[in-house]
Design a protein around this motif. Structure first.
Motif, PDB file in Angstrom:
ATOM      1  N   LEU A 161       0.827  -1.218   0.000  1.00  0.00           N
ATOM      2  CA  LEU A 161       0.000   0.000   0.000  1.00  0.00           C
ATOM      3  C   LEU A 161       0.854   1.257   0.000  1.00  0.00           C
ATOM      4  O   LEU A 161       0.488   2.267  -0.619  1.00  0.00           O
ATOM      5  CB  LEU A 161      -0.924  -0.006   1.218  1.00  0.00           C
ATOM      6  CG  LEU A 161      -2.201  -0.834   1.082  1.00  0.00           C
ATOM      7  CD1 LEU A 161      -2.901  -0.960   2.423  1.00  0.00           C
ATOM      8  CD2 LEU A 161      -3.134  -0.224   0.040  1.00  0.00           C
ATOM      9  N   VAL A 162       1.990   1.214   0.678  1.00  0.00           N
ATOM     10  CA  VAL A 162       2.894   2.378   0.673  1.00  0.00           C
ATOM     11  C   VAL A 162       3.325   2.688  -0.758  1.00  0.00           C
ATOM     12  O   VAL A 162       3.344   3.856  -1.180  1.00  0.00           O
ATOM     13  CB  VAL A 162       4.120   2.104   1.568  1.00  0.00           C
ATOM     14  CG1 VAL A 162       5.180   3.182   1.355  1.00  0.00           C
ATOM     15  CG2 VAL A 162       3.710   2.047   3.033  1.00  0.00           C
ATOM     16  N   LEU A 163       3.655   1.667  -1.516  1.00  0.00           N
ATOM     17  CA  LEU A 163       4.072   1.871  -2.901  1.00  0.00           C
ATOM     18  C   LEU A 163       2.913   2.312  -3.788  1.00  0.00           C
ATOM     19  O   LEU A 163       3.039   3.226  -4.602  1.00  0.00           O
ATOM     20  CB  LEU A 163       4.670   0.576  -3.462  1.00  0.00           C
ATOM     21  CG  LEU A 163       5.982   0.096  -2.830  1.00  0.00           C
ATOM     22  CD1 LEU A 163       6.351  -1.271  -3.375  1.00  0.00           C
ATOM     23  CD2 LEU A 163       7.096   1.095  -3.095  1.00  0.00           C
ATOM     24  N   VAL A 164       1.779   1.645  -3.625  1.00  0.00           N
ATOM     25  CA  VAL A 164       0.634   1.894  -4.502  1.00  0.00           C
ATOM     26  C   VAL A 164       0.059   3.287  -4.306  1.00  0.00           C
ATOM     27  O   VAL A 164      -0.361   3.937  -5.271  1.00  0.00           O
ATOM     28  CB  VAL A 164      -0.445   0.814  -4.256  1.00  0.00           C
ATOM     29  CG1 VAL A 164      -1.773   1.216  -4.897  1.00  0.00           C
ATOM     30  CG2 VAL A 164       0.013  -0.525  -4.811  1.00  0.00           C
ATOM     31  N   THR A 165       0.039   3.766  -3.088  1.00  0.00           N
ATOM     32  CA  THR A 165      -0.626   5.044  -2.798  1.00  0.00           C
ATOM     33  C   THR A 165       0.285   6.258  -2.938  1.00  0.00           C
ATOM     34  O   THR A 165      -0.177   7.389  -2.770  1.00  0.00           O
ATOM     35  CB  THR A 165      -1.217   5.018  -1.374  1.00  0.00           C
ATOM     36  OG1 THR A 165      -0.175   4.742  -0.429  1.00  0.00           O
ATOM     37  CG2 THR A 165      -2.298   3.942  -1.259  1.00  0.00           C
ATOM     38  N   ASP A 166       1.539   6.042  -3.263  1.00  0.00           N
ATOM     39  CA  ASP A 166       2.470   7.172  -3.389  1.00  0.00           C
ATOM     40  C   ASP A 166       2.954   7.283  -4.833  1.00  0.00           C
ATOM     41  O   ASP A 166       3.824   6.510  -5.265  1.00  0.00           O
ATOM     42  CB  ASP A 166       3.661   6.974  -2.453  1.00  0.00           C
ATOM     43  CG  ASP A 166       4.538   8.226  -2.368  1.00  0.00           C
ATOM     44  OD1 ASP A 166       4.493   9.049  -3.307  1.00  0.00           O
ATOM     45  OD2 ASP A 166       5.271   8.371  -1.371  1.00  0.00           O
ATOM     46  N   PRO A 167       2.419   8.234  -5.612  1.00  0.00           N
ATOM     47  CA  PRO A 167       2.815   8.378  -7.018  1.00  0.00           C
ATOM     48  C   PRO A 167       4.295   8.642  -7.213  1.00  0.00           C
ATOM     49  O   PRO A 167       4.849   8.313  -8.264  1.00  0.00           O
ATOM     50  CB  PRO A 167       1.977   9.584  -7.492  1.00  0.00           C
ATOM     51  CG  PRO A 167       0.823   9.633  -6.549  1.00  0.00           C
ATOM     52  CD  PRO A 167       1.367   9.176  -5.228  1.00  0.00           C
ATOM     53  N   GLU A 168       4.951   9.209  -6.212  1.00  0.00           N
ATOM     54  CA  GLU A 168       6.384   9.461  -6.349  1.00  0.00           C
ATOM     55  C   GLU A 168       7.177   8.158  -6.317  1.00  0.00           C
ATOM     56  O   GLU A 168       8.242   8.062  -6.932  1.00  0.00           O
ATOM     57  CB  GLU A 168       6.861  10.401  -5.244  1.00  0.00           C
ATOM     58  CG  GLU A 168       6.316  11.822  -5.376  1.00  0.00           C
ATOM     59  CD  GLU A 168       6.943  12.756  -4.363  1.00  0.00           C
ATOM     60  OE1 GLU A 168       7.835  12.301  -3.609  1.00  0.00           O
ATOM     61  OE2 GLU A 168       6.557  13.943  -4.332  1.00  0.00           O
ATOM     62  N   LEU A 169       6.682   7.169  -5.595  1.00  0.00           N
ATOM     63  CA  LEU A 169       7.362   5.881  -5.513  1.00  0.00           C
ATOM     64  C   LEU A 169       7.029   4.980  -6.701  1.00  0.00           C
ATOM     65  O   LEU A 169       7.831   4.124  -7.085  1.00  0.00           O
ATOM     66  CB  LEU A 169       6.996   5.162  -4.208  1.00  0.00           C
ATOM     67  CG  LEU A 169       7.438   5.851  -2.910  1.00  0.00           C
ATOM     68  CD1 LEU A 169       6.915   5.085  -1.710  1.00  0.00           C
ATOM     69  CD2 LEU A 169       8.958   5.951  -2.859  1.00  0.00           C
ATOM     70  N   THR A 170       5.832   5.168  -7.277  1.00  0.00           N
ATOM     71  CA  THR A 170       5.388   4.348  -8.417  1.00  0.00           C
ATOM     72  C   THR A 170       4.849   5.259  -9.519  1.00  0.00           C
ATOM     73  O   THR A 170       3.653   5.231  -9.837  1.00  0.00           O
ATOM     74  CB  THR A 170       4.310   3.347  -7.974  1.00  0.00           C
ATOM     75  OG1 THR A 170       3.277   4.047  -7.243  1.00  0.00           O
ATOM     76  CG2 THR A 170       4.888   2.262  -7.089  1.00  0.00           C
ATOM     77  N   PRO A 171       5.727   6.076 -10.116  1.00  0.00           N
ATOM     78  CA  PRO A 171       5.254   7.076 -11.090  1.00  0.00           C
ATOM     79  C   PRO A 171       4.671   6.476 -12.369  1.00  0.00           C
ATOM     80  O   PRO A 171       3.882   7.143 -13.050  1.00  0.00           O
ATOM     81  CB  PRO A 171       6.524   7.891 -11.387  1.00  0.00           C
ATOM     82  CG  PRO A 171       7.650   6.957 -11.086  1.00  0.00           C
ATOM     83  CD  PRO A 171       7.182   6.139  -9.916  1.00  0.00           C
TER      84      PRO A 171
END
Length: 251
Positions: free
Chosen positions: A140-150
């Protein structure tokens, strides 16, 4: 691994196998990811080679031995070596039995039976492993942060976040847990003369729901698609789940 690191890793594995009394004149790389997997010839031993800082060799070897003793369909360490775990040149090397691949693909019913028997063997295992909710939270940390998963599109981001939140909560609410193989995909399943055997136990997780819990329900649904119904493979509808979820039931 790349370039010179591969050369060093193969040399280290060859040296270790030779010191264990196995003849090594040639090496064949079978897989190169976070670990290097190589067949050492003519001894026909499988070496798994990992950088010392990224290995879980003792955990994997201990688990494989315990599962093998219970009759679970797993790859085993090479019986010709007394000590299967070695350190050399910054690598940790484990020596495993090499299973010549069979020509026929593993069928859906055969896969389902092997997965069932594997998790029967895991039912009473007590080993340190992260809870599946920890993995959900990390995802969820990756999915909800566009900077981490652009590169993740908005539609996919919303679908993944909603699915992780919905299924994470529903699975945890069921109660009852057991250890499961975290990645039972085709790359971690060998087709051998004695039937399918699972490998790679780095991602074991305690999951809710008892023995019929299974990650990656979508894979299982695709595997069972050749059957007219799940019961044709000896499974209940609860084992299959929905297209995006985790099949959870109890027995």
């Amino acid at each position: 691994m790349e370039g010179a690191e591969i050369t060093r890793a193969l040399a280290a594995a060859s040296s270790i196998a030779t010191s264990a009394g196995l003849q090594v004149d040639d090496t064949v790389v079978l897989n190169n990811s976070n670990k290097l997997t190589a067949r050492l010839l003519p001894a026909d031993v499988l070496a798994r080679i990992a950088p010392a800082g990224e290995q879980v060799a003792e955990f994997e070897v201990d688990l494989a031995r315990r599962l093998a003793r219970s009759g679970s369909p797993v790859a085993t360490v090479d019986p010709r070596v007394d000590q299967p775990i070695h350190c050399s040149d910054g690598f940790v090397i484990t020596l495993w039995t090499y299973y010549p691949p069979e020509d026929h693909p593993i069928g859906a019913a055969e896969y389902a039976d092997a997965l069932w028997r594997l998790h029967l063997g895991m039912r009473d295992l007590v080993v340190p492993a992260p809870h599946f909710t920890d993995r959900v939270e990390s995802a969820l940390v990756l999915v909800t942060d566009p900077e981490l998963t652009p590169e993740l599109p908005d539609a996919g981001r919303h679908l993944l976040a909603a699915t992780l939140n919905r299924l994470g909560g529903s699975v945890a609410a069921r109660g009852g847990e057991q250890l499961l193989h975290g990645e039972p995909h085709p790359g971690n399943l060998l087709s051998t003369s004695t039937g399918p055997r699972f490998v790679d136990f780095e991602t074991l997780l305690p999951r809710a729901g008892g023995i019929r819990s299974c990650s990656c329900a979508g894979r299982r649904r695709r595997a069972l698609s050749r059957f007219r119904s799940p019961t044709a493979a000896g499974l209940s509808p609860a084992d299959v789940g929905d297209d995006h979820g985790m099949a959870v039931g109890s027995r």
